[in-house]
Design an enzyme around this catalytic site. Structure first.
Site, short mmCIF file in Angstrom:
data_model
loop_
_atom_site.label_atom_id
_atom_site.label_comp_id
_atom_site.label_asym_id
_atom_site.label_seq_id
_atom_site.Cartn_x
_atom_site.Cartn_y
_atom_site.Cartn_z
N LYS A 115 16.81 20.47 -30.33
CA LYS A 115 17.75 21.21 -29.55
C LYS A 115 18.70 21.91 -30.02
O LYS A 115 19.05 21.73 -31.31
CB LYS A 115 18.43 19.97 -28.63
CG LYS A 115 17.21 19.16 -27.81
CD LYS A 115 17.74 18.13 -26.63
CE LYS A 115 16.66 17.68 -26.04
NZ LYS A 115 17.27 16.67 -24.76
N TYR A 139 11.34 21.91 -18.02
CA TYR A 139 11.96 20.81 -17.48
C TYR A 139 11.73 20.41 -15.99
O TYR A 139 12.46 19.80 -15.30
CB TYR A 139 13.63 20.58 -17.67
CG TYR A 139 13.96 20.18 -19.16
CD1 TYR A 139 13.46 18.80 -19.71
CD2 TYR A 139 14.64 20.93 -20.02
CE1 TYR A 139 13.65 18.45 -20.85
CE2 TYR A 139 14.98 20.33 -21.13
CZ TYR A 139 14.62 19.33 -21.83
OH TYR A 139 14.85 18.84 -22.95
N ASN A 171 21.14 15.54 -26.95
CA ASN A 171 20.73 14.53 -27.61
C ASN A 171 19.55 14.65 -28.76
O ASN A 171 18.33 14.16 -29.06
CB ASN A 171 20.19 13.27 -26.80
CG ASN A 171 19.06 13.96 -25.94
OD1 ASN A 171 18.65 15.26 -26.02
ND2 ASN A 171 18.21 13.20 -25.32
N HIS A 196 13.79 16.70 -28.19
CA HIS A 196 13.07 16.20 -26.94
C HIS A 196 11.59 15.96 -27.72
O HIS A 196 11.21 16.63 -28.81
CB HIS A 196 13.03 17.34 -26.03
CG HIS A 196 11.89 17.21 -25.08
ND1 HIS A 196 12.11 16.39 -23.78
CD2 HIS A 196 10.65 17.57 -25.04
CE1 HIS A 196 11.00 16.30 -23.17
NE2 HIS A 196 10.06 17.07 -23.77
N GLU A 256 4.40 21.46 -21.49
CA GLU A 256 5.26 21.98 -22.39
C GLU A 256 5.11 22.83 -23.73
O GLU A 256 5.83 23.79 -24.12
CB GLU A 256 6.15 20.38 -22.95
CG GLU A 256 6.93 19.76 -22.03
CD GLU A 256 7.31 18.28 -22.31
OE1 GLU A 256 7.18 18.05 -23.58
OE2 GLU A 256 7.98 17.66 -21.49
P1 CMP Z 1 14.88 14.68 -23.18
O1 CMP Z 1 14.21 13.74 -23.79
O2 CMP Z 1 14.98 16.33 -23.33
O3 CMP Z 1 14.15 14.71 -21.49
C1 CMP Z 1 15.02 15.03 -20.44
C2 CMP Z 1 16.43 15.14 -20.60
O4 CMP Z 1 17.47 15.10 -19.61
C3 CMP Z 1 17.08 13.91 -21.77
O5 CMP Z 1 16.40 14.24 -22.91
C4 CMP Z 1 18.23 14.18 -21.47
O6 CMP Z 1 19.04 15.00 -22.44
C5 CMP Z 1 18.62 14.69 -20.15
N1 CMP Z 1 19.06 13.30 -19.11
C6 CMP Z 1 18.31 12.38 -18.91
N2 CMP Z 1 18.75 11.57 -17.90
C7 CMP Z 1 19.99 12.16 -17.81
C8 CMP Z 1 21.30 11.83 -17.08
N3 CMP Z 1 20.94 10.78 -16.11
N4 CMP Z 1 22.41 12.59 -17.28
C9 CMP Z 1 22.43 13.81 -18.11
N5 CMP Z 1 21.35 13.97 -18.77
C10 CMP Z 1 20.22 13.29 -18.71
#
Ligand code: CMP
Length: 133
Positions: A10, A50, A113, A116, A127
């Site tokens: 990311k 997404y 984070n 992904h 994806e």
């Molecule tokens: P990712 O694995 O990319 O899949 C979806 C993403 O949404 C997840 O990582 C987080 O970065 C984000 N995400 C999921 N739940 C939340 C939440 N409750 N609040 C903010 N971001 C979220």
């Protein structure tokens, strides 16, 4: 069982110059990288990527973050690739992710984070189609 999966380094991790360290973990584990691409998601591409989260309250933040800078997408192959990659990636909230996992070792964020990874064969197909279109 040999499988393929997709991961996206990311924008937070790319801007912190962590791409090489993350790729190296998967290579060291024994996975073979089949495709690699650096790009910036368009708004439309991010909303499609997404799409499963489109009704969630965090969808806007998620799309705005993933389009905020360069990402690196990879398709990778190896034994049990989807589940093993998810274990290596760690819990969604980086601040709760176990030490030794990628999120646990490199970050503290939730939307930001680090990485992904596809969570099923179906999401891998969707994806990888979007990321490598
Ligand atoms: P990712 O694995 O990319 O899949 C979806 C993403 O949404 C997840 O990582 C987080 O970065 C984000 N995400 C999921 N739940 C939340 C939440 N409750 N609040 C903010 N971001 C979220």
């Amino acid at each position: 069982m040999t499988e393929q999966t997709l991961f996206i380094v990311k924008p937070d991790a790319v801007s912190r110059n962590l791409t090489g360290k993350i790729l190296a973990r998967f290579e060291r584990k024994g996975f073979k990288i089949l495709k690699l691409k650096m790009f910036t998601f368009t708004q439309e591409q991010a909303e499609n990527f997404y799409g499963v989260h489109k009704d969630k309250p965090f969808f806007g933040d998620l799309v705005s973050f993933i389009t905020s800078g360069s990402v690196v997408a990879a398709v990778m192959q190896g034994n049990n690739a989807i589940a093993t990659t998810r274990i290596m990636v760690g819990a969604t909230k980086s601040f709760e992710a176990a030490p030794g996992s990628i999120r646990g070792d490199f970050g503290l964020g939730f939307t930001d984070n680090i990485i992904h990874a596809s969570d099923s064969q179906e999401s891998f197909e969707h994806e990888s189609r979007v990321a490598f279109e």
